[in-house]
Each structure stands twice: as C-alpha cells, then as structure tokens.
Design a protein around this motif. Structure first.
Motif, PDB file in Angstrom:
ATOM      1  N   GLU A   9      46.773  25.967  24.367  1.00 23.22           N
ATOM      2  CA  GLU A   9      45.780  25.225  25.166  1.00 23.22           C
ATOM      3  C   GLU A   9      45.396  23.930  24.432  1.00 23.22           C
ATOM      4  O   GLU A   9      45.217  23.941  23.207  1.00 23.22           O
ATOM      5  CB  GLU A   9      44.518  26.075  25.350  1.00 23.22           C
ATOM      6  N   ARG A  35      55.330  22.121  37.311  1.00 21.76           N
ATOM      7  CA  ARG A  35      54.652  22.944  36.306  1.00 21.76           C
ATOM      8  C   ARG A  35      54.596  24.407  36.728  1.00 21.76           C
ATOM      9  O   ARG A  35      54.786  24.736  37.901  1.00 21.76           O
ATOM     10  CB  ARG A  35      53.238  22.432  36.085  1.00 21.76           C
ATOM     11  N   PRO A  37      51.991  27.937  35.933  1.00 25.05           N
ATOM     12  CA  PRO A  37      52.135  28.331  37.329  1.00 25.05           C
ATOM     13  C   PRO A  37      51.665  27.206  38.250  1.00 25.05           C
ATOM     14  O   PRO A  37      50.951  26.321  37.824  1.00 25.05           O
ATOM     15  CB  PRO A  37      51.193  29.543  37.429  1.00 25.05           C
ATOM     16  N   ARG A  47      48.499  30.568  41.140  1.00 29.41           N
ATOM     17  CA  ARG A  47      47.810  29.962  39.985  1.00 29.41           C
ATOM     18  C   ARG A  47      46.294  30.219  40.043  1.00 29.41           C
ATOM     19  O   ARG A  47      45.661  30.515  39.037  1.00 29.41           O
ATOM     20  CB  ARG A  47      48.102  28.449  39.961  1.00 29.41           C
ATOM     21  N   ARG A  71      57.365  32.042  39.366  1.00 27.93           N
ATOM     22  CA  ARG A  71      58.620  31.444  38.861  1.00 27.93           C
ATOM     23  C   ARG A  71      59.773  31.653  39.846  1.00 27.93           C
ATOM     24  O   ARG A  71      60.592  30.747  40.057  1.00 27.93           O
ATOM     25  CB  ARG A  71      58.952  32.051  37.493  1.00 27.93           C
ATOM     26  N   PHE A  94      57.268  27.111  31.135  1.00 30.36           N
ATOM     27  CA  PHE A  94      58.305  27.871  31.864  1.00 30.36           C
ATOM     28  C   PHE A  94      58.402  29.246  31.221  1.00 30.36           C
ATOM     29  O   PHE A  94      57.400  29.759  30.705  1.00 30.36           O
ATOM     30  CB  PHE A  94      59.624  27.077  31.835  1.00 30.36           C
ATOM     31  N   ALA A  97      56.645  30.681  28.007  1.00 35.77           N
ATOM     32  CA  ALA A  97      55.205  31.002  28.047  1.00 35.77           C
ATOM     33  C   ALA A  97      55.001  32.488  28.360  1.00 35.77           C
ATOM     34  O   ALA A  97      54.083  33.119  27.841  1.00 35.77           O
ATOM     35  CB  ALA A  97      54.499  30.126  29.071  1.00 35.77           C
ATOM     36  N   THR A  98      55.870  33.050  29.180  1.00 31.77           N
ATOM     37  CA  THR A  98      55.751  34.487  29.490  1.00 31.77           C
ATOM     38  C   THR A  98      56.079  35.318  28.258  1.00 31.77           C
ATOM     39  O   THR A  98      55.383  36.283  27.933  1.00 31.77           O
ATOM     40  CB  THR A  98      56.696  34.852  30.655  1.00 31.77           C
ATOM     41  N   TYR A 101      52.872  34.514  25.849  1.00 36.08           N
ATOM     42  CA  TYR A 101      51.519  34.945  26.269  1.00 36.08           C
ATOM     43  C   TYR A 101      51.510  36.426  26.670  1.00 36.08           C
ATOM     44  O   TYR A 101      50.650  37.184  26.228  1.00 36.08           O
ATOM     45  CB  TYR A 101      50.995  34.098  27.435  1.00 36.08           C
ATOM     46  N   GLN A 102      52.453  36.820  27.555  1.00 34.22           N
ATOM     47  CA  GLN A 102      52.412  38.203  28.024  1.00 34.22           C
ATOM     48  C   GLN A 102      53.071  39.158  27.015  1.00 34.22           C
ATOM     49  O   GLN A 102      52.640  40.296  26.867  1.00 34.22           O
ATOM     50  CB  GLN A 102      53.109  38.333  29.400  1.00 34.22           C
ATOM     51  N   PHE A 159      42.284  31.705  30.371  1.00 31.12           N
ATOM     52  CA  PHE A 159      42.938  31.791  29.057  1.00 31.12           C
ATOM     53  C   PHE A 159      42.117  31.117  27.958  1.00 31.12           C
ATOM     54  O   PHE A 159      42.079  31.604  26.835  1.00 31.12           O
ATOM     55  CB  PHE A 159      44.359  31.231  29.116  1.00 31.12           C
TER      56      PHE A 159
HETATM   57  P1  TMP Z   1      48.025  25.148  31.979  1.00 32.95           P
HETATM   58  O1  TMP Z   1      48.499  24.752  33.314  1.00 32.95           O
HETATM   59  O2  TMP Z   1      46.749  24.497  31.575  1.00 32.95           O
HETATM   60  O3  TMP Z   1      49.071  25.064  30.942  1.00 32.95           O
HETATM   61  O4  TMP Z   1      47.581  26.691  32.104  1.00 32.95           O
HETATM   62  C1  TMP Z   1      48.450  27.716  32.378  1.00 32.95           C
HETATM   63  C2  TMP Z   1      48.001  28.945  31.617  1.00 32.95           C
HETATM   64  O5  TMP Z   1      48.840  30.038  31.976  1.00 32.95           O
HETATM   65  C3  TMP Z   1      48.093  28.800  30.111  1.00 32.95           C
HETATM   66  O6  TMP Z   1      46.940  29.334  29.513  1.00 32.95           O
HETATM   67  C4  TMP Z   1      49.283  29.646  29.723  1.00 32.95           C
HETATM   68  C5  TMP Z   1      49.352  30.663  30.818  1.00 32.95           C
HETATM   69  N1  TMP Z   1      50.724  31.132  31.106  1.00 32.95           N
HETATM   70  C6  TMP Z   1      51.074  32.441  30.801  1.00 32.95           C
HETATM   71  O7  TMP Z   1      50.255  33.206  30.270  1.00 32.95           O
HETATM   72  N2  TMP Z   1      52.333  32.872  31.126  1.00 32.95           N
HETATM   73  C7  TMP Z   1      53.251  32.071  31.754  1.00 32.95           C
HETATM   74  O8  TMP Z   1      54.377  32.507  32.024  1.00 32.95           O
HETATM   75  C8  TMP Z   1      52.867  30.704  32.054  1.00 32.95           C
HETATM   76  C9  TMP Z   1      53.839  29.802  32.751  1.00 32.95           C
HETATM   77  C10 TMP Z   1      51.600  30.282  31.716  1.00 32.95           C
END
Ligand code: TMP
Length: 212
Positions: A9, A35, A37, A47, A71, A94, A97-98, A101-102, A159
C-alpha cells in the motif's frame, strides 16, 4: 507486451502509470492501462466488495475466489483481446498480488492458489513485473495521507486497516518472490522521490525492450 506493477500500500504504482504510458506512446506503441481488482465493469462491482472496510467478516477463501473471479473476467474481457490485437497492456496489480496477499500474508494454501492460477491464467504470465519496494511504515503513511486528502477513497480501506505485521509479511513475500524470479520481477526503490522512481522505471523498460 504484458507489464504488471506490484507493491505494498502507498508504494506509488498508480502515480507512475502515466510516465509509463508516456514512455510507450513516445515510441509509437499502442498501450492500455488497467488494474486489478476492478479492470472491467463487473470487476468494479467485485472491487467494491473486496475493498469495503465494513466487510470485516469476509473469509480468506471467499476473498481469494473473488480475486480469481475478477481476474477471470478481466482476462477474457480485456487483457487477452488487447494483447492479441498487439497492444502493450500495463496492469496495476495482477496474480502475484494473490500469491502474496492471500497466500503469503493470509496463509491460504499455496498449492490451492497455484491451481487457481492454472485454471484462471491458462499459462499467461506477465513479461515484466515491476515491484515497488519501500518500508511498510512509509507506504502506509503515504496511503493514509492520500485517503485523508481525498485522493484515495475512504470506501476502499479494508487492506490499509490490516495490522502492521500483515503489511510486513506482504513486503517480505514480494521480495522473496522477486528473488525466485529475478528475470521477470524487477525491484525498484519506491522510497525515492517521484522523479528518481520514474528514471529507474524508464531504465528498466529501456533495458527490457532492448533485450527482447
Ligand atoms: P489498490 O487498487 O489500491 O492497489 O488496492 C487493491 C488491494 O487489493 C490491495 O490492498 C491489494 C489487494 N489485492 C489482493 O489482496 N489480492 C489480489 O489478487 C489483488 C489483485 C489485490
């Protein structure tokens, strides 16, 4: 060419997108920015669910599947057709990030995530990923400043509200991933000022295009 931008972030990806477009337009290349999501109309609805800070009860598996749904729609509706027509596609986040983050930060099974990637991506991978790296506290301070000033929506802070430890995991996960795929994932120092960051990106893009 398919380019993705990743980072924690407040890492400044979105700010640099315009410089990247200008770089390609100067070369006479057709390019589009999108972008995740939210890269499609349906994705924008997904989103809203994913980033709504009120959705505290969203289970990690449901979160993962919503990102995968976003996606799948994005690839079929936009990314694949645009790449097929010869355009350069620049995507702000893309599949990495999964993974991070996940998988890395939420702790979902990596095998499950790889299987989902296999189903959704059908072997498509970015040609180049630019990882915007900076200390978590610097990134979060920037992100909250943008939210307080209104340039980022307060309705998309699910997030940002995660604990510092979560964001530290995200940062170290990205760096580990970049170490595993150094040819695809290029790290830039996003704590520098905007001009310096932009110069670093231009050098990476120039090098990438010369070596293709
Ligand atoms: P952003 O548009 O400000 O980057 O925010 C998207 C948020 O979604 C960011 O905190 C990261 C999160 N994210 C995931 O957790 N998994 C994903 O696959 C993607 C694409 C984004």
């Amino acid at each position: 060419m398919f380019i993705t931008l990743e980072g924690i972030e407040g890492s400044g990806k979105t700010t640099q997108v315009n410089n990247i477009i200008r770089f390609f337009e100067k070369r006479g290349d057709d390019c589009i920015v999108t972008r995740e999501p939210g890269g499609t109309e349906i994705g924008k609805q997904i989103r809203t669910i994913l980033l709504n800070p009120g959705n505290r009860n969203l289970f990690p598996l449901a979160e993962l599947l919503l990102y995968a749904a976003d996606r799948a729609q994005h690839l079929k509706e936009k990314i694949i057709p645009e790449l097929s027509s010869g355009k350069t596609v620049i995507c702000d986040r893309f599949f990495d990030a999964t993974t991070i983050y996940q998988g890395f930060a939420r702790g979902l099974d990596m095998k499950l995530i790889q299987n989902l990637h296999h189903i959704v991506l059908d072997d498509l991978k970015p040609d180049l990923t630019i990882l915007f790296d900076l200390p978590v506290k610097t990134g979060l301070t920037r992100a909250w400043k943008q939210i307080d000033e209104g340039s980022r929506s307060n309705a998309e802070t699910r997030f940002e509200k995660e604990a510092l430890a979560f964001h530290e995991k995200v940062r170290s996960g990205y760096l580990e991933l970049a170490g595993q795929e150094p040819d695809r994932i290029r790290i830039i120092d996003a704590s520098n000022d905007k001009k310096k960051v932009s110069e670093e990106i231009m050098a990476i893009l120039t090098h990438e295009l010369e070596n293709r």
